[in-house]
Enzyme design. Structure first.
Site, PDB file in Angstrom:
ATOM      1  N   HIS A  99       0.835  -1.204   0.000  1.00  0.00           N
ATOM      2  CA  HIS A  99       0.000   0.000   0.000  1.00  0.00           C
ATOM      3  C   HIS A  99       0.865   1.248   0.000  1.00  0.00           C
ATOM      4  CE1 HIS A  99      -3.084   2.836   1.817  1.00  0.00           C
ATOM      5  NE2 HIS A  99      -3.678   2.361   0.745  1.00  0.00           N
TER       6      HIS A  99
ATOM      7  N   HIS B 189     -12.980   2.021   3.002  1.00  0.00           N
ATOM      8  CA  HIS B 189     -12.806   1.696   1.589  1.00  0.00           C
ATOM      9  C   HIS B 189     -13.943   0.844   1.045  1.00  0.00           C
ATOM     10  CE1 HIS B 189      -9.207   3.554  -0.057  1.00  0.00           C
ATOM     11  NE2 HIS B 189      -8.769   3.583   1.193  1.00  0.00           N
TER      12      HIS B 189
ATOM     13  N   GLU C 190      -9.760  10.187  -5.429  1.00  0.00           N
ATOM     14  CA  GLU C 190      -8.475  10.302  -4.750  1.00  0.00           C
ATOM     15  C   GLU C 190      -8.046  11.757  -4.669  1.00  0.00           C
ATOM     16  OE1 GLU C 190      -4.129   8.118  -4.763  1.00  0.00           O
ATOM     17  OE2 GLU C 190      -5.000   8.790  -6.640  1.00  0.00           O
TER      18      GLU C 190
ATOM     19  N   HIS D  36     -11.903  10.906  -0.448  1.00  0.00           N
ATOM     20  CA  HIS D  36     -11.136   9.757   0.025  1.00  0.00           C
ATOM     21  C   HIS D  36     -10.119  10.171   1.075  1.00  0.00           C
ATOM     22  CE1 HIS D  36      -7.257   7.514  -0.324  1.00  0.00           C
ATOM     23  NE2 HIS D  36      -8.038   6.544   0.082  1.00  0.00           N
TER      24      HIS D  36
END
Length: 664
Positions: free
Chosen positions: A189, A386, A331, A346
């Site tokens: 990640h 998420h 994003e 986000h």
């Protein structure tokens, strides 16, 4: 301190030293004497203006999810990218390293190394080695300090990282700690966000092919994998975090300390609430209402299948680019088509959760683990957040028409069967615990230096082979794309999964191109060749073991890209009695899939989740095809076409621990 295995000493111009070292510069320059190995003389250059990067306190935390920090990072990345040559970059870095926040410095330099043409062959150090405090129990760091002082370098025994040390077994969420706190998963990640930075004046650094869609798909796959792991452990699937004013039931106590900030990572207590944020130090002032407005505008855009541009015009969300546009809005990188209107949803979600323990900075606390891309996946609420984000993308996907037979079938190609061969028996995957070792010495700033090995326990599986029988009746050799997925067959209550639920749980295992000669073809593909994962050696490889110099043929075999799902987590854990799954294989028409591009020298072995460095995404189809859209099929069997096949299989977990390299 001396650097690397060769005890290199970096000599810097006297005025490079900060004021706190000015009185002892001569002592520092001569402190190593004959023990110094290689001496690197740093040239004296005109230092660019660093006033913006220095706005982040040296001993503070740094977060890509904080808008101010992200802007500062973009500024420093551009400074590093614009240095004339490596010599000047080295000089600037030796100046910055004494003044710039270490987390910020490491991130920006890593991005620059990944994107500068003259550092193409230079790989960044393993992040777990540089900042072990983000990955292991602080007791391990303290033990390492003790080991370096008491045990000779060649006789140091590995320090054991405890298993499941963040909560008791009485907490159901702790059953998933092996997944959430896996070092390789968190490295993936962190590295993904390194490859896809948010901000830069150099648009090509941010504007990579299908970046927004890849943001959606990589995280969608994480949620599919996590939900399957939960089902393997007898825990219901994740409940999405859609009501921002309800308490968050799950607590998380990280049990970690930041070496840079000299602070423990703050916990989040059970039933914490999100609150309006007013933190002047971080330039964060935002209300829950802002998050709700952003959510509502996304829902409105999907309802009318068009986004509003700054000019007031609407841009349709079409079948081909709509998901990419939405991903870039979500994003909220510099690619967002309308950031002022759609906001920063986000990232804001991460920040609201990360600061919920001290929303007004009354207690001078730093953000929690949700505020850092290297630690966020440790927290159970990451998956709730998420899951909500993915639901928004799924609403858009549900608006698209189902794939028709022409899009799904491949005339003349028939897949008669798919199966698995392995040491556990046909159509059975075996999993177990494995102990591996990582070197933390690079990130421990105390003497004497040298290797500090830590042994940690992670999930592992025995390798296996996919066997696919394909009949080509076209009369000529054709090319196909083989797509392999796996998914649970039953829901949380043990009932058969309807296709609409099952398709969202489809985990991509591999995707590869295959020539098909006329007649019967038996395709055999090893699980080690997955297009999703990178091998253990790439996730944890010691950069000090590099041979030759970057860019040389001698070093070519060592070079790799670090973005990719860790291979030891390729498959779900399963259960001791055997967890039922369905294996799916499809051969699609390569002429409809192919992207014409040169892949020589490109890192493409984990392309499904990470794309290919400096290239287009290597598949023209939508990411997740053929399961990214709704279907009229009620069950998976209703969805199948002649070029597809399924096989019931089992994942059987054995609760034993092996040393890495040991066979059963």
């Amino acid at each position: 301190m001396q650097k690397g295995d060769k005890n290199s000493v970096i000599q810097i111009p006297e005025h490079y030293y900060p004021d706190k070292y000015k009185a002892v510069t001569s002592t520092l320059e001569n402190r190593f004497g004959e023990s110094a190995g290689r001496t690197v003389q740093v040239s004296n250059i005109a230092i660019p203006d660093l006033s913006v990067p220095m706005q982040v306190p040296y001993n503070g935390q740094f977060s890509l999810f904080v808008n101010h920090h992200r802007t500062v990072a973009g500024h420093l990345i551009d400074i590093f990218l614009n240095m004339r040559n490596l010599e000047d970059l080295m000089s600037l870095c030796s100046y910055c390293q004494l003044r710039i926040n270490p987390y910020l410095f490491n991130y920006c330099l890593s991005v620059a190394i990944l994107h500068r043409p003259d550092t193409t062959g230079l790989n960044i150090p393993n992040f777990a080695e540089v900042f072990p405090d983000k990955f292991v129990d602080p007791k391990v760091i303290n033990k390492a300090r003790e080991v370096t002082n008491l045990e000779p370098m060649g006789d140091r025994m590995p320090i054991v990282v405890p298993v499941n040390y963040t909560a008791a077994d009485s907490d159901p969420e702790q059953r998933l700690a092996y997944f959430r706190e896996d070092i390789g998963i968190n490295l993936h990640h962190w590295h993904w966000h390194l490859v896809y930075p948010f901000e830069s004046a150099n648009e090509s650094i941010v504007n990579k092919d299908r970046r927004g869609e890849l943001f959606y798909y990589m995280h969608q796959q994480i949620i599919a994998r996590y939900n399957t792991e939960r089902m393997c452990n007898g825990v219901n699937r994740v409940k999405r975090l859609s009501n921002f004013r309800e308490p968050i039931a799950e607590a998380y106590f990280p049990k970690m300390e930041s070496q840079v900030a000299s602070r423990a990572w703050p916990p989040r207590f059970a039933n914490s609430y999100l609150r309006d944020l007013n933190r002047a130090t971080d330039q964060v002032r935002v209300e829950i209402l802002d998050l709700e407005n952003s959510r509502d505008r996304f829902l409105q855009a999907i309802d009318k299948m068009a986004i509003q541009l700054p000019s007031g015009r609407d841009q349709p969300l079409d079948e081909t680019t709509g998901i990419d546009v939405l991903g870039n809005l979500m994003e909220s990188s510099s690619l967002s088509r309308n950031r002022p209107f759609y906001g920063n949803m986000h990232n804001l979600g991460h920040i609201f959760i990360a600061y919920c323990h001290d929303p007004e900075h009354k207690y001078l606390e730093q953000f929690g683990v949700m505020g850092d891309s290297g630690t966020a996946m440790r927290d159970p609420v990451f998956y709730r957040w998420h899951s909500f984000i993915d639901d928004i993308f799924q609403l858009y996907k549900a608006k698209l028409p189902p794939y028709n037979n022409t899009q799904l079938d491949y005339n003349g190609i028939r897949v008669s069967s798919v199966g698995i061969e392995g040491s556990a028996g046909n159509n059975t995957i075996s999993t177990f615990w494995e102990q591996s070792t990582v070197n933390l010495g690079r990130g421990l700033d105390f003497m004497p230096r040298g290797s500090v090995l830590a042994t940690f326990t992670h999930l592992q599986h025995n390798e296996f082979t996919y066997v696919i029988d394909v009949n080509n009746t076209t009369g000529q050799t054709v090319m196909g794309t083989v797509r392999i997925f796996i998914a649970p067959t039953k829901d949380d209550s043990g009932q058969p999964l309807p296709f609409e639920e099952q398709r969202k749980l489809m985990i991509e295992l591999d995707k590869f191109t295959q020539a098909l000669r006329p007649g019967n073809n038996k395709i055999r593909q090893s699980s080690t060749k997955s297009s999703v994962t990178i091998p253990y050696e790439r996730t944890f490889r010691d950069q000090g073991a590099r041979v030759g110099t970057p860019g040389t043929a001698e070093a070519a075999d060592f070079d790799f890209c670090g973005c990719g799902w860790p291979h030891h987590m390729l498959t779900p854990k399963g259960t001791t009695s055997g967890f039922p799954m369905v294996l799916f294989a499809m051969v699609s028409n390569w002429n409809d899939d192919r992207i014409e591009q040169d892949l020589v020298g490109a890192c493409n072995d984990a392309s499904s989740y990470c794309g290919i460095r400096d290239r287009k995404y290597p598949d023209r189809r939508a990411m997740g095809f053929p399961f990214d859209r709704r279907s009229d099929a009620f069950m998976l069997s209703d969805f199948l076409k002649p070029n597809m096949a399924v096989r019931d299989c089992t994942i059987r977990f054995t609760d034993t621990t092996r040393q890495r390299g040991q066979t059963a």
